[in-house]
Each structure stands twice: as structure tokens, then as C-alpha cells.
Design a protein around this motif. Sequence first.
Motif, PDB file in Angstrom:
ATOM      1  N   SER A   1     -11.991   5.750  -4.652  1.00 47.90           N
ATOM      2  CA  SER A   1     -10.820   5.325  -5.486  1.00 47.90           C
ATOM      3  C   SER A   1     -10.734   6.062  -6.460  1.00 47.90           C
ATOM      4  O   SER A   1      -9.355   6.287  -7.084  1.00 47.90           O
ATOM      5  CB  SER A   1     -11.108   3.972  -5.482  1.00 47.90           C
ATOM      6  OG  SER A   1     -11.023   3.207  -4.547  1.00 47.90           O
TER       7      SER A   1
ATOM      8  N   GLN B   1      -7.677  -0.137  -1.312  1.00 43.13           N
ATOM      9  CA  GLN B   1      -6.222  -0.592  -1.959  1.00 43.13           C
ATOM     10  C   GLN B   1      -6.488  -1.451  -3.108  1.00 43.13           C
ATOM     11  O   GLN B   1      -5.792  -1.233  -4.269  1.00 43.13           O
ATOM     12  CB  GLN B   1      -5.525  -1.191  -1.026  1.00 43.13           C
ATOM     13  CG  GLN B   1      -3.811  -1.370  -1.325  1.00 43.13           C
ATOM     14  CD  GLN B   1      -3.298  -2.135  -0.274  1.00 43.13           C
ATOM     15  OE1 GLN B   1      -3.550  -2.192   0.986  1.00 43.13           O
ATOM     16  NE2 GLN B   1      -2.035  -2.597  -0.434  1.00 43.13           N
TER      17      GLN B   1
ATOM     18  N   LYS C   1      -8.641  -1.186   3.223  1.00 44.81           N
ATOM     19  CA  LYS C   1      -7.872  -2.540   2.530  1.00 44.81           C
ATOM     20  C   LYS C   1      -8.674  -2.590   1.074  1.00 44.81           C
ATOM     21  O   LYS C   1      -7.850  -2.706   0.057  1.00 44.81           O
ATOM     22  CB  LYS C   1      -7.820  -3.431   3.122  1.00 44.81           C
ATOM     23  CG  LYS C   1      -7.130  -3.296   4.382  1.00 44.81           C
ATOM     24  CD  LYS C   1      -6.209  -4.534   5.060  1.00 44.81           C
ATOM     25  CE  LYS C   1      -5.312  -4.261   5.846  1.00 44.81           C
ATOM     26  NZ  LYS C   1      -5.759  -3.217   7.012  1.00 44.81           N
TER      27      LYS C   1
ATOM     28  N   SER D   1       1.875   2.028  -3.126  1.00 47.32           N
ATOM     29  CA  SER D   1       0.801   2.678  -3.963  1.00 47.32           C
ATOM     30  C   SER D   1       0.713   4.271  -3.430  1.00 47.32           C
ATOM     31  O   SER D   1       0.435   5.074  -4.394  1.00 47.32           O
ATOM     32  CB  SER D   1      -0.608   2.129  -3.766  1.00 47.32           C
ATOM     33  OG  SER D   1      -0.275   0.798  -4.024  1.00 47.32           O
TER      34      SER D   1
ATOM     35  N   PHE E   1      -6.611   6.032   3.129  1.00 50.39           N
ATOM     36  CA  PHE E   1      -5.791   5.014   2.325  1.00 50.39           C
ATOM     37  C   PHE E   1      -4.603   4.370   2.887  1.00 50.39           C
ATOM     38  O   PHE E   1      -4.206   3.118   2.795  1.00 50.39           O
ATOM     39  CB  PHE E   1      -5.605   5.526   0.827  1.00 50.39           C
ATOM     40  CG  PHE E   1      -4.917   4.323  -0.090  1.00 50.39           C
ATOM     41  CD1 PHE E   1      -5.910   3.532  -0.596  1.00 50.39           C
ATOM     42  CD2 PHE E   1      -3.586   4.595  -0.586  1.00 50.39           C
ATOM     43  CE1 PHE E   1      -5.224   2.678  -1.603  1.00 50.39           C
ATOM     44  CE2 PHE E   1      -3.148   3.634  -1.527  1.00 50.39           C
ATOM     45  CZ  PHE E   1      -4.184   2.700  -1.918  1.00 50.39           C
ATOM     46  N   SER E   2      -3.752   5.170   3.517  1.00 55.08           N
ATOM     47  CA  SER E   2      -2.448   4.871   3.775  1.00 55.08           C
ATOM     48  C   SER E   2      -2.299   4.467   5.291  1.00 55.08           C
ATOM     49  O   SER E   2      -1.344   3.915   5.882  1.00 55.08           O
ATOM     50  CB  SER E   2      -1.553   5.864   3.894  1.00 55.08           C
ATOM     51  OG  SER E   2      -1.819   7.209   4.686  1.00 55.08           O
TER      52      SER E   2
ATOM     53  N   ASN F   1      -5.489   0.024  -6.949  1.00 57.35           N
ATOM     54  CA  ASN F   1      -4.348  -1.218  -7.375  1.00 57.35           C
ATOM     55  C   ASN F   1      -4.995  -1.582  -8.955  1.00 57.35           C
ATOM     56  O   ASN F   1      -4.397  -1.346 -10.253  1.00 57.35           O
ATOM     57  CB  ASN F   1      -4.170  -2.126  -6.624  1.00 57.35           C
ATOM     58  CG  ASN F   1      -2.833  -2.823  -6.910  1.00 57.35           C
ATOM     59  OD1 ASN F   1      -2.550  -3.129  -7.913  1.00 57.35           O
ATOM     60  ND2 ASN F   1      -1.923  -3.075  -5.905  1.00 57.35           N
TER      61      ASN F   1
ATOM     62  N   LYS G   1       0.815  -1.208  -0.018  1.00 54.97           N
ATOM     63  CA  LYS G   1      -0.030   0.108   0.029  1.00 54.97           C
ATOM     64  C   LYS G   1       0.796   1.176   0.053  1.00 54.97           C
ATOM     65  O   LYS G   1       0.612   2.241  -0.698  1.00 54.97           O
ATOM     66  CB  LYS G   1      -0.789   0.068   1.255  1.00 54.97           C
ATOM     67  CG  LYS G   1      -1.826   1.322   1.220  1.00 54.97           C
ATOM     68  CD  LYS G   1      -3.069   1.044   2.036  1.00 54.97           C
ATOM     69  CE  LYS G   1      -2.879   0.482   3.482  1.00 54.97           C
ATOM     70  NZ  LYS G   1      -3.947   0.350   4.144  1.00 54.97           N
TER      71      LYS G   1
END
Lengths: 462, 126
Positions: A278, A313, A310, A197, A258-259, A317, A194
Amino acid sequence: MLWVSESKFRFLLVKNDQSQQTGVTTPVKRGDDAEFGQHSREVAYLEAVIDNLPVGLFAKDAADDYRFVLWNKKQEEITSIPRDQALGKNDTELFSPDSATYFRKVDELVLARKRKFEVSEEIVDTPESGEVWLHTIKVPIEDVEGQRTLIVGISEDITEQVHAREQLAALNDNLTEANQELQTTQLQLIQAEKMESVGRLAAGVAHEVKNPLALLLLGVEYLSGGIDPSDPNVEEILTEMREAVDRADKIIRGLVDFSSQRQLAMVPTQLSELVERSLLLVRHELKKDNVEVEKRFAEGLPDLKLDSAKFEQVLVNLLINAIHAMEDTLKPKLEIILASSKLQGLERDQGLRTADHLRNGDEVILLTIKDNGGGISTENLQKVFDPFFTTKATGVGTGLGLSVVRKIVELHNGAIEVENRLLGGVQITITLKVPKSESEQVDTKEGMQAQSSQVLLNKIKE
Amino acid sequence: MVRRILVIDDEAGFTKLLKMNLEKTGQYEVRIENDSMKALNAAHEFLPDAVLLDIVMPGLDGGDVAAQMQAEPLLQHIPVIMMTALVSQEETSQDAVAQAGAMNILPKPVNLDVLLRCLEEVLSQQ
């Protein structure tokens, strides 16, 4: 050698036979020799039977301070106390104070209740074998006058079973621990991927934040020249500024969420909202590569239990992968479809990696992402989920992206499938189970409670 | 003399406020084009004295628009000032700007004073 006193033995036989009429019930030397010979043969026969029983057999006389009046061979083996030492003694004289007190309590209970009592597991300290685990059943046997009672017990040595069970439990503990470690490592891996990303997204997100900032600065410039109440621009500028702050806030919040590193936190979530968030994170990439996005979301889809950070993510991705795959496409187009369905024709080898969790007839939500890029070669299609598999140049990606995506989807008990589209490009389908309705969940809970009550009952019985 | 400025940027809010600020000075007339695909048309119609051009846009990006203008005899003399919210050195290097035929590049958020000075400078060179 007779190993019970005659009177005690007679007492046993009387009760067992339920009749005083037969010769067997009269072991005392009386009458003619033939009769007694017959009788002693029967006694010897019974004695042999009792001694050859594969379980420990003992009897105590409740009226005589619970002294032992019967002690068979197996009982000698189990306790490593010889019969001649046991007969005429009580528990206090033979066992540790704790054991003796416990045995006495059970005996008194048997006596008071006048019925069978079963102890599934009890422990006894023996002089030679140390701690021995027993499964014991005790029954009260009264003489005909109801004056005296024998407590007769059958004991089975279950030490080996108990030890085996303990070993199994220890192994199970180790396994649970190993499993937990594995899960922690997986979460760390997910987090590492992550953060990569986040690095990839950072420039794009910065760009997306700088635009509202640019607007804000222009607003400030305009207003700092002094506000003319009759200027119609002022209200419009303030509205634009407010919206710009909201937009920047949303993007930054998105990146922070997100992080963030957390354990899995499954909460009811609208998948469509996650998709929108997203898309916001990859907006810069979409814009830069001029990607058209077509969204087709079915209305009124139920919430899913998801860990939103998650799962975001996963989406980021997949979106970034799709955008990269369309770099050489003239008119790149991304289609994102959300639909509900009932699972049918599920086969294990269809790429549904966690088929254990999904069954035919399950209500599911299907998330489909289609790109019109170059597609994946048949050879590589088999490998896309393998860790460290990448078609990108060394240093561009870790090759963990899709393997982590699959892991996260599996943590959600879902399935992910990648296939080439007939007319070019890739289609990715994620299948997620819709959680059962509230009422069904309550049913399950009650079922579990009933089950635990049964366990509790068994414990009491023990 | 009022100068004509064409702003090409897909950020509608930003361009709106930029227009308000520039026109407030009384020295500029501003036309906005949020769709880069229509940028060349807008330039032909408006024939600006200078162009403020965003780099990252859907459709044609700033570099494409500048290159198209370079290829048009009627437009190639018009000075272009690029504005960008890009952060990496690589993306905003002066090379990229030269390649795009622009004379200047301003980072977003754009400081209005810097922008006005920049505009005066490029217009004075006309």
C-alpha cells in the motif's frame, strides 16, 4: 354404544392388566348381574377416558389383515373418518395407496421388532381436511397366548406446527436472500469507492512507472551506441535496467490487484507485506508532500486471514487520508505500527463496532497509523464513519471512504477506532483477530462432525 | 569545450544512467545531486553551465530549487531544464515552468536526442 367388539376389547384389557384374575379382564356376559353391572360401568368409564383423550387412538388387528378394531373420537377428528366407517376396515380401504402402503410397512416393522416405534412426522391424506401431519407412536400388544397382536397407535395432529415451521423456513429463506442482496450491494459499494481511489492514485502510479521507464530509455540509448566489452558501465546499466523493470512491474501489478473485483477471498496473509504494498501505491503522494514514514513492525507476527485486495483498499484509503490531513504540517510524519496483543478491557462503547466478534483474551494484531496533522474536531469525530460525511470540498471526495473502510474491517471481523492524539494528529487503530491454531480448527471440525452425526441419528430415528 | 551539467533528481538509478549517457558524448561533465535540500550547495560548489532539475522530489521540489537559484546572484543566470514524470497538464504547464524560472521542460521518459538538442540550445544562448 360400544365401539369395539367385545372380544377385541377384552383382548386389550387382558394385556393391559397383565392378569387374568380380575373381573375387568372378563367382559363377556357371565356370572351374576351385579358383577356384570360393575364390569359394564368400568367399560363405559374406560370408553369415556379413551374418547376424551386429546390424541388420536387406534388399534389394528395384525392377524386380521390389520383391520381397525379401535378408533377414538380424536382420531375421527384428525382423519375426518367416522368411527363406524373405520372399524373393520384396513388402511387400504381408508387412505390413499401411498399412505396405506407406508402405514402397512411401519406396522409390519412394529410387529417384527416387537417394540415401540415412533414416527416424528408423517403425512396422511384425509377426505375432508386434505393433508394432515401426524406425530405417531405405535406399539405392539400381544395377547397372553402370543397368538394375536394388536398394533396400537397414538397420533397427534402437528399440521399447524409443521405449517408454522414451513412459514418460518420460508421467512428465513427470504431473510437469507435479502442478506445476500445486501452483501452484494455492499461489495458493489466497496468496488465503487475503490474505483474512485484508483482514479486518485492513477496519476501518482503513472509517475512511479514513468521513472523506471525513463531509466530504461537511457539504458537503451547508452547501449544502442554499440557495446564496448571493456566499458564498466555496461554491467551496471543492465542491473539498473533489470531493477527498473521489476519496480514498474510491481507498481502496475499492485494497481491491477487493487482494482480487481472479486468476492471476499480470505487467505492467510502477512499484514506487513500488505502495508508495504500500500505504501508503494501512495509513494508518489508521500514524496510529493515530503512525508516521513516511520515503520515499527513487530517480528514474527502470525498470518491473518485477509482479502488482500480489499484490505489494501483500507490501507490506501487511510494513508491518503492521513497524507491529506498533514498538508499544512511543517514536518509531516506518518507512523505505522504493527504489534500483537491479547485483547483486554474490551467495552462495547469504546468504538469497537464489531465487539461481537472480538472477546477479551483473544489474540489480536493491532495496526496503528498515526499522523501529525490537524486532528479531527470532537464534533466530527462522532461522524467520521458515517456514509457521505466529508470535510473536503464538494466534488473532492464522495465521503464514502471511511464508511467503506469500516465495512471492510467488519467483513474481516475486526474493529477500527479513530481518536485524536494528545499532541495533535489522528491515531487510527485496527484490531484483527489472529485465527485459531490449526489444531484448534481441527477440533472444531470434529465437533461439527459429531454434531451432524447426531442429526443423522435423529433422522434415522424418525 | 566540456560543459558542466548539474543533475538534481532523487531517482538515483536514473541520474546515474543520465550521467553515463551525457559523459559518453565527451562534451559534458556531470555532477549528480539526489538530495534536493543540498541542491543549492551543489550549484554553488560546481557552478554548472546548466541544471537538469526534477520537479517531484522529497524535501524541496523542483520549483523550490529553481526559485532559490533565482534568488542567488551567482546562480540566477544558469539555465534550468526541468524534467518530470508528471502526467497532468496542469502540473506540467508552461506557466509552472515560467514560475519556476526554467526555460524548458522535458517529459520523462526523456528522449536523449531531444535532451542533447535542448542542452545545446540553452548553452548556445549563454
